[in-house]
Design a protein around this motif. Structure first.
Motif, mmCIF file in Angstrom:
data_model
loop_
_atom_site.group_PDB
_atom_site.id
_atom_site.type_symbol
_atom_site.label_atom_id
_atom_site.label_comp_id
_atom_site.label_asym_id
_atom_site.label_seq_id
_atom_site.Cartn_x
_atom_site.Cartn_y
_atom_site.Cartn_z
ATOM 1 N N ALA A 1 0.834 -1.187 0.000
ATOM 2 C CA ALA A 1 0.000 0.000 0.000
ATOM 3 C C ALA A 1 0.880 1.253 0.000
ATOM 4 N N THR A 2 1.977 1.214 0.704
ATOM 5 C CA THR A 2 2.862 2.374 0.772
ATOM 6 C C THR A 2 3.450 2.703 -0.591
ATOM 7 N N LEU A 3 3.891 1.695 -1.312
ATOM 8 C CA LEU A 3 4.472 1.955 -2.626
ATOM 9 C C LEU A 3 3.422 2.411 -3.631
ATOM 10 N N ALA A 4 2.209 1.885 -3.534
ATOM 11 C CA ALA A 4 1.132 2.346 -4.417
ATOM 12 C C ALA A 4 0.804 3.807 -4.131
ATOM 13 N N LYS A 5 0.761 4.165 -2.852
ATOM 14 C CA LYS A 5 0.497 5.562 -2.491
ATOM 15 C C LYS A 5 1.660 6.467 -2.885
ATOM 16 N N ALA A 6 2.879 5.956 -2.784
ATOM 17 C CA ALA A 6 4.039 6.748 -3.206
ATOM 18 C C ALA A 6 3.930 7.088 -4.683
ATOM 19 N N HIS A 7 3.528 6.121 -5.477
ATOM 20 C CA HIS A 7 3.349 6.377 -6.912
ATOM 21 C C HIS A 7 2.215 7.359 -7.148
ATOM 22 N N CYS A 65 -5.265 -3.878 3.897
ATOM 23 C CA CYS A 65 -4.123 -3.368 3.156
ATOM 24 C C CYS A 65 -4.251 -3.689 1.664
ATOM 25 N N LEU A 66 -4.691 -4.891 1.330
ATOM 26 C CA LEU A 66 -4.885 -5.249 -0.071
ATOM 27 C C LEU A 66 -5.979 -4.398 -0.717
ATOM 28 N N ALA A 67 -7.065 -4.168 0.007
ATOM 29 C CA ALA A 67 -8.146 -3.337 -0.525
ATOM 30 C C ALA A 67 -7.675 -1.894 -0.717
ATOM 31 N N GLU A 68 -6.908 -1.403 0.211
ATOM 32 C CA GLU A 68 -6.380 -0.040 0.093
ATOM 33 C C GLU A 68 -5.437 0.079 -1.110
ATOM 34 N N THR A 69 -4.623 -0.964 -1.320
ATOM 35 C CA THR A 69 -3.723 -0.972 -2.477
ATOM 36 C C THR A 69 -4.515 -0.996 -3.767
ATOM 37 N N ALA A 70 -5.542 -1.825 -3.835
ATOM 38 C CA ALA A 70 -6.366 -1.909 -5.042
ATOM 39 C C ALA A 70 -7.085 -0.576 -5.310
ATOM 40 N N ARG A 71 -7.587 0.034 -4.251
ATOM 41 C CA ARG A 71 -8.285 1.313 -4.404
ATOM 42 C C ARG A 71 -7.327 2.406 -4.885
ATOM 43 N N THR A 72 -6.096 2.391 -4.367
ATOM 44 C CA THR A 72 -5.107 3.386 -4.770
ATOM 45 C C THR A 72 -4.717 3.193 -6.209
#
Length: 72
Positions: A1-7, A65-72
């Motif tokens: 999730a952190t790397l997806a948000k960083a992008h 965390c997986l849902a947050e990554t997918a949403r991001t």
């Protein structure tokens, strides 16, 4: 999730490469999909805690965390 948000926030194309690298490493080292994942491993990949993240117990933080990554 952190790397997806960083992008998302920086638009740094390397963040997606890092995300893929972490993803590939995790699924290469921890392929056990039937019995769940141990919550903590030592440097030799042995369980530190006997607790596991399974569909029945202890999985909500992983799913969140997986849902947050997918949403991001």
């Amino acid at each position: 999730a952190t790397l997806a948000k960083a992008h998302q926030h920086t638009r740094n194309p390397d963040a997606l490469k890092w995300f893929r690298r972490v993803h590939d490493y995790v699924f290469a080292k921890f392929p056990d999909v039937t019995t769940g994942w141990h919550l903590a491993l030592d440097t030799q990949h042995q369980p530190v805690l006997m607790a596991k993240a399974t569909p029945d117990m202890g999985c909500y933080s992983t799913l969140r965390c997986l849902a947050e990554t997918a949403r991001t």
